[in-house]
Design an enzyme around this catalytic site. Structure first.
Site, PDB file in Angstrom:
ATOM      1  N   GLY A 350       0.905  -1.296  -0.064  1.00 19.61           N
ATOM      2  CA  GLY A 350      -0.178  -0.218  -0.335  1.00 19.61           C
ATOM      3  C   GLY A 350       1.104   1.476   0.071  1.00 19.61           C
ATOM      4  N   ALA A 351       2.244   1.234   0.521  1.00 16.74           N
ATOM      5  CA  ALA A 351       2.509   2.430   0.526  1.00 16.74           C
ATOM      6  C   ALA A 351       3.726   1.811   1.274  1.00 16.74           C
ATOM      7  CB  ALA A 351       2.179   3.468   1.858  1.00 16.74           C
ATOM      8  N   MET A 352       5.200   3.450   1.699  1.00 17.61           N
ATOM      9  CA  MET A 352       6.260   2.497   1.920  1.00 17.61           C
ATOM     10  C   MET A 352       7.207   3.338   2.366  1.00 17.61           C
ATOM     11  SD  MET A 352       8.728  -0.014   2.157  1.00 17.61           S
ATOM     12  CE  MET A 352       9.868   0.916   3.262  1.00 17.61           C
ATOM     13  N   GLU A 353       7.524   3.658   3.559  1.00 18.51           N
ATOM     14  CA  GLU A 353       7.648   4.281   4.647  1.00 18.51           C
ATOM     15  C   GLU A 353       9.650   5.117   3.823  1.00 18.51           C
ATOM     16  OE1 GLU A 353       7.515   1.703   5.789  1.00 18.51           O
ATOM     17  OE2 GLU A 353       8.615   0.886   7.308  1.00 18.51           O
ATOM     18  N   ASN A 354      10.466   4.404   2.841  1.00 16.79           N
ATOM     19  CA  ASN A 354      11.381   4.781   3.093  1.00 16.79           C
ATOM     20  C   ASN A 354      11.966   6.401   3.208  1.00 16.79           C
ATOM     21  OD1 ASN A 354      11.961   3.128   0.855  1.00 16.79           O
ATOM     22  ND2 ASN A 354      10.277   4.357  -0.122  1.00 16.79           N
ATOM     23  N   HIS A 386       0.497   6.211   8.933  1.00 14.10           N
ATOM     24  CA  HIS A 386       1.060   5.334   9.586  1.00 14.10           C
ATOM     25  C   HIS A 386       3.174   5.326   8.714  1.00 14.10           C
ATOM     26  CE1 HIS A 386       1.731   0.693   9.504  1.00 14.10           C
ATOM     27  NE2 HIS A 386       2.629   1.173   8.438  1.00 14.10           N
ATOM     28  N   GLU A 387       2.591   6.087   7.433  1.00 14.59           N
ATOM     29  CA  GLU A 387       4.521   5.852   7.064  1.00 14.59           C
ATOM     30  C   GLU A 387       4.909   6.890   7.707  1.00 14.59           C
ATOM     31  OE1 GLU A 387       5.292   3.590   5.449  1.00 14.59           O
ATOM     32  OE2 GLU A 387       2.347   3.305   5.024  1.00 14.59           O
ATOM     33  N   HIS A 390       6.774   6.243  11.182  1.00 20.08           N
ATOM     34  CA  HIS A 390       8.097   5.278  10.896  1.00 20.08           C
ATOM     35  C   HIS A 390       9.038   5.783  10.320  1.00 20.08           C
ATOM     36  CE1 HIS A 390       6.666   1.503  10.291  1.00 20.08           C
ATOM     37  NE2 HIS A 390       5.849   0.973   9.486  1.00 20.08           N
ATOM     38  N   GLU A 409       5.275  -2.696  12.281  1.00 16.67           N
ATOM     39  CA  GLU A 409       4.349  -2.791  11.607  1.00 16.67           C
ATOM     40  C   GLU A 409       3.039  -2.597  12.146  1.00 16.67           C
ATOM     41  OE1 GLU A 409       4.540  -1.356   8.817  1.00 16.67           O
ATOM     42  OE2 GLU A 409       6.357  -1.659   8.347  1.00 16.67           O
TER      43      GLU A 409
HETATM   44  N1  BES Z   1       6.350  -0.652   5.559  1.00 18.16           N
HETATM   45  C1  BES Z   1       5.475  -1.303   5.128  1.00 18.16           C
HETATM   46  C2  BES Z   1       5.112  -1.325   3.764  1.00 18.16           C
HETATM   47  C3  BES Z   1       5.695  -3.401   3.354  1.00 18.16           C
HETATM   48  C4  BES Z   1       5.956  -4.108   4.173  1.00 18.16           C
HETATM   49  C5  BES Z   1       6.456  -3.772   2.732  1.00 18.16           C
HETATM   50  C6  BES Z   1       7.302  -5.118   4.473  1.00 18.16           C
HETATM   51  C7  BES Z   1       6.991  -4.038   2.030  1.00 18.16           C
HETATM   52  C8  BES Z   1       7.327  -5.428   3.048  1.00 18.16           C
HETATM   53  C9  BES Z   1       4.292  -0.283   5.317  1.00 18.16           C
HETATM   54  O1  BES Z   1       4.366   0.682   6.557  1.00 18.16           O
HETATM   55  C10 BES Z   1       3.152  -0.678   6.257  1.00 18.16           C
HETATM   56  O2  BES Z   1       1.993  -0.943   6.125  1.00 18.16           O
HETATM   57  N2  BES Z   1       2.054  -0.112   4.930  1.00 18.16           N
HETATM   58  C11 BES Z   1       1.170  -0.762   4.896  1.00 18.16           C
HETATM   59  C12 BES Z   1       0.116   0.217   4.761  1.00 18.16           C
HETATM   60  C13 BES Z   1      -0.727   0.583   6.199  1.00 18.16           C
HETATM   61  C14 BES Z   1      -1.385   1.882   6.096  1.00 18.16           C
HETATM   62  C15 BES Z   1      -0.664  -0.632   7.175  1.00 18.16           C
HETATM   63  C16 BES Z   1       0.695  -1.575   3.103  1.00 18.16           C
HETATM   64  O3  BES Z   1       1.373  -1.106   2.440  1.00 18.16           O
HETATM   65  O4  BES Z   1      -0.435  -1.920   3.136  1.00 18.16           O
HETATM   66 ZN    ZN Z   2       4.621   0.120   8.461  1.00 19.56          ZN
END
Ligand code: BES
Ligand code: ZN
Length: 726
Positions: A350-354, A386-387, A390, A409
């Site tokens: 959904g998203a990535m916190e780079n 959320h991001e 992080h 997470e």
């Molecule tokens: N760091 C994660 C995304 C992630 C985790 C990418 C493991 C690859 C491997 C990110 O912070 C995250 O949790 N994203 C969620 C969205 C959030 C609102 C819960 C997602 O991608 O669903």
């Molecule tokens: Zn996350």
């Protein structure tokens, strides 16, 4: 250059041929996970043979696991000595610790038409123990073997173990201790798998174009450049990109220097602070952006497809507010000079916190006032919040190893953090959605467990996080400060919480995080005793022998009080009985803390009046006041006004400050703040003037937040809906 990598369907024969070609071309093909690992190389240590190898060629892993040598050794190698062989590094969960990166100087040149990239890395490596090896991660890369140098040394052997995704560089002699630069050239493909360095497609001026994007979490930085790809190997990163001049090229840090040379430009970015490889990011493509600046001066941008920047407004607003909020919450400024949030058309998560360059699936970042649904707005707010959380918890302080990821997470946790402060009168019931890494149970469980801990350490006051600095938040802020730019384990957080609260957090939390399932608690009041049983609940219907440490402070008594009404007051009477008959001071305060935790105004009044009885020590009055909530604040204020003289007389100046704080700060309007000012203007005393001032300030801060929310009425409603129907 190395030949292109074979696709996963390649026949073994083709692969062997390719490897042979690679050998001739002087490259090591580092190809993700299809080949068997190389076998042990010939014994090292013999000068003569090493000399021969260095000059003549390199050994490569083949499909059969043998080494192909461009020039065979002059005599058969003796049996391998395990301690001195690259083989010793196979099958290990983690990289050896004797060498660690300090700084990466990376140069990458993506070709967006051919979907390939070339790169060079100069990594400052600190060698801390005697070794002849450097061991680092790589996958799906072709490393130019002849380019590898450490200091001025050339490795006499380069072996890639595909299963372990490691590259082992063997040198003839022990490496000097201290820092030296490891350099090498490599190339790879911009893949279509949405991991590592990949290509995403977008429409621009009627044409389909490619953009180059990275997604490194959890272990895919190694597909873009050879690196120590573990979260604990934090290093500084200095990136340089060579890209077409007309494209936007983003990375974690702001641009430090740009040189345009006709159709191509070279963009150098500032050096990052210490960070983990999985947070490094690059985006190259055509974008529009909108921007804003936080009160602290951090530039925040949202990048969208060309012509769609309007759709980034909402995320930008949430982003700016979140940064401001978290800075106070974590007690540490946002660590980077800028934050970019970019919508990527092809995105696995959904998203990535780079760090400083957060990437999003388009639907998780963009919001169109005209056509988007309410739920998508909600999704954007939650994802951005959320991001950005992080950026502190995860990026600044990073889990030491992936087993500690659950805390990072726990989306519910972050959602709680945001909402308690953004929406001060909203009670929190939400545990958020599923992340790819964890199933729903772990995620929801994580959120529930954190909520339990908040309750245990002072959840009531947690509602006023920004002004009260309660135990939980104070401890979190000190945890962030203690481990900033470094790594921590889950236990480290428990230790800080334990230290700050004086409660046995570690033992308690271990029973929750290391055991499967939940306990089912049965509580019965038996006379003056509360009888509690626990059984392990597992989703598959079975029951297990698990035992938990369950903080019953609020869990049991609060559930009793929540069902109490004027017409059904048996639970209340039972608790008063427990209070009266218990010999333990702690038990008494436990009950006091729950007496106002009730929606019935008459019961709340009765509990407040209980403070005037001789049964409650003055010193314990604040336990009762702590139970007051938003639902009962009017009752409490009317009671406080009506009984002010009596309260002042009975409780003395020091105690009275608590009455002001606990009642006044439940409100969140400027009108109410004015009313309090008026009321206390004739009753002022130097002993509580400061508390009064702080409390009024809190009311005004809360009022400001409410105004923000009101300017986004649909968001407020959505969050309320979400909280009521998780
Ligand atoms: N760091 C994660 C995304 C992630 C985790 C990418 C493991 C690859 C491997 C990110 O912070 C995250 O949790 N994203 C969620 C969205 C959030 C609102 C819960 C997602 O991608 O669903
Ligand atoms: Zn996350």
């Amino acid at each position: 250059m190395a030949p292109p990598r074979a696709s996963s369907s390649s026949a073994a024969a083709a692969l062997s041929l390719m490897l042979l070609l690679a050998a001739v071309a002087g490259t090591t093909t580092v190809d993700g996970g299809r080949r068997k690992p190389a076998q042990a190389p010939a014994a090292g240590g013999e000068e003569e043979e090493e000399e021969a190898r260095r000059g003549a060629g390199v050994r490569y892993a083949t499909e059969e696991g043998a080494h192909v040598k461009a020039a065979p050794p002059r005599r058969a190698p003796p049996a391998p000595a395990p301690a001195a062989s690259p083989d010793q590094f196979r099958g290990q969960a983690r990289l050896p610790r004797f060498a660690a990166p300090r700084r990466y100087d990376l140069r990458l040149r993506p070709d967006l038409v051919a979907c390939t990239f070339t790169g060079s890395a100069a990594v400052t490596v600190a060698v801390s123990a005697p070794t002849r090896f450097l061991v680092l991660n790589a996958a799906d890369l072709s490393v130019d073997r002849t380019s590898i140098r450490f200091r001025d040394l050339v490795p006499n052997d380069v072996v890639f173990f595909a299963d372990d995704e490691i590259l082992v560089l063997e040198f003839a002699k022990e490496l000097p201790l201290g820092e030296g630069v490891l350099s090498m050239n490599f190339n790879g493909t911009l893949n279509d798998q949405m991991r590592g360095f990949y290509r995403s497609k977008y429409q621009y001026k009627g044409k389909t174009n490619n953009m180059a994007v990275t997604q490194f979490e959890s272990v895919d930085a190694r597909r873009c450049f050879p690196c120590w790809d573990e979260p604990a190997f934090k290093a500084k990163f200095k990136l340089t990109l060579e890209v077409p001049s007309e494209l936007v090229a983003l990375s974690n840090m702001p641009v430090a220097m740009k040189t345009v040379n006709g159709p191509m430009k070279t963009v150098q970015y500032g050096e990052s602070p210490l960070m983990s490889t999985y947070l490094v990011a690059i985006v190259v493509g055509s974008f529009d952006y909108i921007e804003s600046v936080t009160a602290e001066g951090t530039r925040v941008r949202v990048y969208t497809q060309v012509g769609k920047s309007n759709q980034g407004k909402f995320a930008l607003d949430v982003g700016v507010k979140s940064l401001h909020l978290y800075k106070d919450y974590f007690g540490t400024p946002y660590p980077l000079p800028k934050l970019d949030m970019v919508a990527i058309p092809d995105f696995a998560a959904g998203a990535m916190e780079n760090y400083g360059l957060v990437t999003f699936r388009e639907v998780a970042l963009l919001f169109d006032e005209l056509s988007s649904s309410e739920s998508s707005k909600q999704n954007v707010a939650i994802t951005v919040a959320h991001e950005l959380a992080h950026q502190w918890f995860g990026n600044l302080v990073t889990m030491e190893w992936w087993t500690h990821l659950w805390l990072n997470e726990d989306a519910g946790f972050w959602f709680i953090l945001l909402t308690v402060s953004l929406f001060p009168q909203v009670e929190i019931h939400h545990a958020s959605e599923v992340d790819e890494i964890f199933d729903a149970i772990s995620y929801d469980k994580g959120a529930s467990v954190i909520r339990m801990l908040q309750n245990y350490l002072g959840a009531e006051r947690f509602q006023f996080a920004l002004s009260f600095f309660p135990t939980f938040q104070k401890a979190l802020a000190s945890y962030i400060r203690k481990y900033a730019y470094s790594n921590a384990r889950t236990e480290d957080l428990w230790a800080v919480l334990e230290e700050k609260s004086g409660e046995p957090v570690k033992n308690l939390m271990t029973t929750w995080t290391k055991q499967q399932g939940y306990p089912v608690i049965n509580a019965k009041l038996k006379g003056t005793y509360l009888e509690i049983e626990q059984a392990q609940f597992l989703l598959d219907g079975s029951s297990g022998p698990g035992m938990w440490i369950v903080p019953i402070t609020l869990a049991a008594y609060l559930s009793v009080m929540q069902n109490v009404t004027s017409s059904n007051r048996s639970g209340y009477n039972d608790l008063l009985k427990v209070y009266r008959e218990s010999a333990e001071a702690e038990e008494k305060t436990r009950v006091l803390g729950t007496l106002c935790y009730c929606k019935d105004k008459n019961i709340v009044l009765e509990s407040l009046n209980f403070l005037f009885s001789n049964e409650v020590r003055n010193q314990d009055a604040y336990y009762v006041l702590q139970g007051l909530g938003v639902d009962t604040r009017d009752t409490a204020w009317i009671w406080l006004k009506g009984n002010w003289d009596r309260i002042s007389k009975k409780f003395g100046d020091t105690q009275v400050t608590g009455f002001i704080r606990y009642v006044v700060t439940l409100f969140s309007s400027n009108e109410k703040a004015a009313e309090f000012s008026r009321f206390f203007s004739t009753r002022k005393k130097p002993t509580f003037e400061r508390t009064l001032k702080q409390s009024l300030e809190t009311v005004r801060i809360n009022a400001r937040w409410i105004q923000c929310i009101r300017s986004e009425p649909r968001l407020a409603q959505m969050v309320r809906d979400l909280l009521q129907n998780p």
